[in-house]
Design a protein around this motif. Sequence first.
Motif, PDB file in Angstrom:
ATOM      1  N   ARG A  45       1.088  11.039   6.000  1.00 44.94           N
ATOM      2  CA  ARG A  45      -0.237  11.762   5.212  1.00 44.94           C
ATOM      3  C   ARG A  45      -1.302  10.839   5.057  1.00 44.94           C
ATOM      4  O   ARG A  45      -2.445  11.254   5.136  1.00 44.94           O
ATOM      5  CB  ARG A  45       0.448  12.917   4.157  1.00 44.94           C
ATOM      6  CG  ARG A  45       0.920  14.203   4.805  1.00 44.94           C
ATOM      7  CD  ARG A  45       1.071  15.819   3.505  1.00 44.94           C
ATOM      8  NE  ARG A  45       2.267  15.698   3.346  1.00 44.94           N
ATOM      9  CZ  ARG A  45       3.485  15.323   2.072  1.00 44.94           C
ATOM     10  NH1 ARG A  45       3.286  14.895   0.822  1.00 44.94           N
ATOM     11  NH2 ARG A  45       4.697  16.346   2.234  1.00 44.94           N
ATOM     12  N   VAL A  46      -0.691   9.439   5.023  1.00 46.26           N
ATOM     13  CA  VAL A  46      -1.923   8.595   4.075  1.00 46.26           C
ATOM     14  C   VAL A  46      -2.374   8.013   5.358  1.00 46.26           C
ATOM     15  O   VAL A  46      -4.025   8.448   5.550  1.00 46.26           O
ATOM     16  CB  VAL A  46      -0.889   7.415   3.558  1.00 46.26           C
ATOM     17  CG1 VAL A  46      -2.503   6.628   3.870  1.00 46.26           C
ATOM     18  CG2 VAL A  46      -1.305   7.881   2.195  1.00 46.26           C
ATOM     19  N   LEU A  47      -1.760   7.933   6.382  1.00 44.90           N
ATOM     20  CA  LEU A  47      -2.102   7.510   8.079  1.00 44.90           C
ATOM     21  C   LEU A  47      -2.869   8.719   8.365  1.00 44.90           C
ATOM     22  O   LEU A  47      -3.998   8.498   8.764  1.00 44.90           O
ATOM     23  CB  LEU A  47      -1.373   7.667   8.850  1.00 44.90           C
ATOM     24  CG  LEU A  47      -0.730   6.095   8.090  1.00 44.90           C
ATOM     25  CD1 LEU A  47       1.207   6.082   8.968  1.00 44.90           C
ATOM     26  CD2 LEU A  47      -0.963   4.521   8.273  1.00 44.90           C
ATOM     27  N   ALA A  48      -2.783   9.746   8.342  1.00 45.74           N
ATOM     28  CA  ALA A  48      -3.860  10.908   8.365  1.00 45.74           C
ATOM     29  C   ALA A  48      -4.267  11.736   7.884  1.00 45.74           C
ATOM     30  O   ALA A  48      -5.281  12.596   8.066  1.00 45.74           O
ATOM     31  CB  ALA A  48      -2.741  12.438   8.493  1.00 45.74           C
ATOM     32  N   ARG A  49      -5.022  10.515   6.836  1.00 48.87           N
ATOM     33  CA  ARG A  49      -5.669  10.737   5.582  1.00 48.87           C
ATOM     34  C   ARG A  49      -5.821  11.545   4.575  1.00 48.87           C
ATOM     35  O   ARG A  49      -7.096  12.588   4.569  1.00 48.87           O
ATOM     36  CB  ARG A  49      -7.228  10.056   6.252  1.00 48.87           C
ATOM     37  CG  ARG A  49      -7.490   8.823   6.819  1.00 48.87           C
ATOM     38  CD  ARG A  49      -7.122   7.703   6.112  1.00 48.87           C
ATOM     39  NE  ARG A  49      -7.684   7.784   4.728  1.00 48.87           N
ATOM     40  CZ  ARG A  49      -7.273   7.332   3.579  1.00 48.87           C
ATOM     41  NH1 ARG A  49      -5.430   7.307   3.762  1.00 48.87           N
ATOM     42  NH2 ARG A  49      -8.187   7.198   2.949  1.00 48.87           N
ATOM     43  N   GLN A  50      -5.048  12.092   4.653  1.00 46.49           N
ATOM     44  CA  GLN A  50      -4.634  13.086   4.110  1.00 46.49           C
ATOM     45  C   GLN A  50      -4.027  13.364   2.351  1.00 46.49           C
ATOM     46  O   GLN A  50      -3.846  14.154   1.837  1.00 46.49           O
ATOM     47  CB  GLN A  50      -3.500  14.259   4.670  1.00 46.49           C
ATOM     48  CG  GLN A  50      -3.643  15.250   5.537  1.00 46.49           C
ATOM     49  CD  GLN A  50      -3.174  15.519   6.367  1.00 46.49           C
ATOM     50  OE1 GLN A  50      -1.529  15.959   6.179  1.00 46.49           O
ATOM     51  NE2 GLN A  50      -2.621  16.110   7.730  1.00 46.49           N
ATOM     52  N   VAL A  51      -3.931  11.743   2.112  1.00 46.50           N
ATOM     53  CA  VAL A  51      -3.472  11.270   0.662  1.00 46.50           C
ATOM     54  C   VAL A  51      -4.212   9.997   0.625  1.00 46.50           C
ATOM     55  O   VAL A  51      -4.588   9.542   1.516  1.00 46.50           O
ATOM     56  CB  VAL A  51      -2.069  10.517   0.616  1.00 46.50           C
ATOM     57  CG1 VAL A  51      -1.591  10.389  -0.429  1.00 46.50           C
ATOM     58  CG2 VAL A  51      -0.948  12.387   0.742  1.00 46.50           C
ATOM     59  N   ARG A  52      -5.056   9.767  -0.131  1.00 46.80           N
ATOM     60  CA  ARG A  52      -5.791   8.783  -0.878  1.00 46.80           C
ATOM     61  C   ARG A  52      -4.951   7.411  -0.652  1.00 46.80           C
ATOM     62  O   ARG A  52      -3.673   7.383  -1.245  1.00 46.80           O
ATOM     63  CB  ARG A  52      -7.002   8.764  -1.802  1.00 46.80           C
ATOM     64  CG  ARG A  52      -8.035   9.964  -1.431  1.00 46.80           C
ATOM     65  CD  ARG A  52      -8.707   9.759  -2.068  1.00 46.80           C
ATOM     66  NE  ARG A  52      -8.582  10.744  -3.031  1.00 46.80           N
ATOM     67  CZ  ARG A  52      -9.554  10.697  -4.320  1.00 46.80           C
ATOM     68  NH1 ARG A  52     -10.401  10.611  -5.131  1.00 46.80           N
ATOM     69  NH2 ARG A  52      -9.212  12.150  -5.091  1.00 46.80           N
ATOM     70  N   THR A  53      -5.981   6.105  -0.862  1.00 53.22           N
ATOM     71  CA  THR A  53      -4.944   4.782  -0.930  1.00 53.22           C
ATOM     72  C   THR A  53      -5.764   4.291  -2.185  1.00 53.22           C
ATOM     73  O   THR A  53      -6.132   4.983  -2.498  1.00 53.22           O
ATOM     74  CB  THR A  53      -5.527   4.280   0.471  1.00 53.22           C
ATOM     75  OG1 THR A  53      -6.321   3.697  -0.535  1.00 53.22           O
ATOM     76  CG2 THR A  53      -4.247   4.594   1.409  1.00 53.22           C
ATOM     77  N   SER A  54      -4.168   3.392  -2.898  1.00 50.49           N
ATOM     78  CA  SER A  54      -4.982   3.316  -4.396  1.00 50.49           C
ATOM     79  C   SER A  54      -5.153   1.857  -3.809  1.00 50.49           C
ATOM     80  O   SER A  54      -5.849   1.268  -4.559  1.00 50.49           O
ATOM     81  CB  SER A  54      -4.317   2.772  -4.999  1.00 50.49           C
ATOM     82  OG  SER A  54      -3.049   3.025  -4.918  1.00 50.49           O
ATOM     83  N   ALA A  55      -4.377   1.205  -2.945  1.00 54.18           N
ATOM     84  CA  ALA A  55      -4.664  -0.386  -2.666  1.00 54.18           C
ATOM     85  C   ALA A  55      -4.037  -0.550  -1.122  1.00 54.18           C
ATOM     86  O   ALA A  55      -3.866   0.429  -0.921  1.00 54.18           O
ATOM     87  CB  ALA A  55      -3.494  -1.409  -3.415  1.00 54.18           C
ATOM     88  N   GLY A  56      -4.830  -1.884  -0.569  1.00 52.11           N
ATOM     89  CA  GLY A  56      -4.433  -2.057   1.002  1.00 52.11           C
ATOM     90  C   GLY A  56      -5.162  -1.648   2.233  1.00 52.11           C
ATOM     91  O   GLY A  56      -6.342  -0.886   1.370  1.00 52.11           O
ATOM     92  N   SER A  57      -4.949  -1.812   2.956  1.00 51.31           N
ATOM     93  CA  SER A  57      -5.675  -1.801   4.659  1.00 51.31           C
ATOM     94  C   SER A  57      -4.389  -1.056   5.451  1.00 51.31           C
ATOM     95  O   SER A  57      -3.309  -1.132   5.670  1.00 51.31           O
ATOM     96  CB  SER A  57      -5.875  -2.662   4.700  1.00 51.31           C
ATOM     97  OG  SER A  57      -5.514  -4.209   5.122  1.00 51.31           O
ATOM     98  N   ILE A  58      -5.647  -0.278   6.038  1.00 46.84           N
ATOM     99  CA  ILE A  58      -4.607   0.698   7.258  1.00 46.84           C
ATOM    100  C   ILE A  58      -5.813   0.351   8.134  1.00 46.84           C
ATOM    101  O   ILE A  58      -7.195   0.614   8.471  1.00 46.84           O
ATOM    102  CB  ILE A  58      -4.872   1.515   7.359  1.00 46.84           C
ATOM    103  CG1 ILE A  58      -4.158   2.100   5.715  1.00 46.84           C
ATOM    104  CG2 ILE A  58      -3.991   2.591   8.494  1.00 46.84           C
ATOM    105  CD1 ILE A  58      -3.998   3.771   5.765  1.00 46.84           C
TER     106      ILE A  58
END
Length: 240
Positions: A45-58
């Motif tokens: 879900r993070v990769l599909a941008r449905q969940v926000r990230t708090s650190a790092g890069s994609i």
Amino acid sequence: MLEVRHLSAGYGVTEILHDISFEVRPGEVLAVCGPNGAGKSTLLRVLARQVRTSAGSISYRGRSLLGDSPSRVVTRGVALCPENRRVFPRMSTEANLRLGAYTRSDRSAITADVERYLAAWPVIERRRHSPAGLLSGGEQQILAIGRAMMSRPSLLLLDEPSLGLAPVLIDQVYEGLKDLVAGNDMSVLLVEQNVTKALELCDRITVLTEGRIVFAADAGATGPDEVGSHYFARSGGTPA
Ligand SMILES: Nc1ncnc2c1ncn2[C@@H]1O[C@H](COP(=O)(O)OP(=O)(O)OP(=O)(O)O)[C@@H](O)[C@H]1O
Ligand SMILES: [Mg+2]
């Protein structure tokens, strides 16, 4: 093609994924295994941008995914087939497939893709006008994968395609996946609890436990026992 570096993410103040780094190479199937609650679905879900990230890069094909909306991510070639094969039960099988093409406008090519997928899967072709909710579990999984394929992804994010299916259906779904991987120029990030099946399809395998990648290996260099032994390990793995 996909590079994840030092990624942390979660829901609200609860961090679920901690400092994750891995990559998916062009044309490769990378499997992510791990116990319930490890954060596998959250990662997709993070990769599909449905969940926000708090650190790092994609980074995807050399550009960040972080500023993109979920539909923009689909346009860029990343498609999520979610857990529990969420088909729309009252819509027809064919309409469910067409929904997967919502970011496309090439109508005749969409129709051709729908027909090609249905032709490859007579079990759902027979039910193309029936409500998708009437399909069996395995048929719904095949439909859900097809729906994700309708965006013509170059990276397919696949969440537990074997979940809740009888062994014979799992084999059918995996045979279909092998054909899809062979017949399309795409990479797959496969989340799977069934390590034996994952190893049949993947090039490399990783184990995620408690939001961290604790093990990574080439599929040919490991086996279900070794992979399973890392499920409850707390640390000490190599990054993927
Ligand atoms: N929408 C949400 N809001 C808050 N917490 C959530 C949400 N979704 C999942 N979680 C929590 O995040 C953690 C990881 O869940 P996730 O679904 O990513 O695990 P998983 O590895 O996919 O597990 P499973 O194998 O059971 O599918 C769990 O503790 C779960 O309770
Ligand atoms: Mg999950």
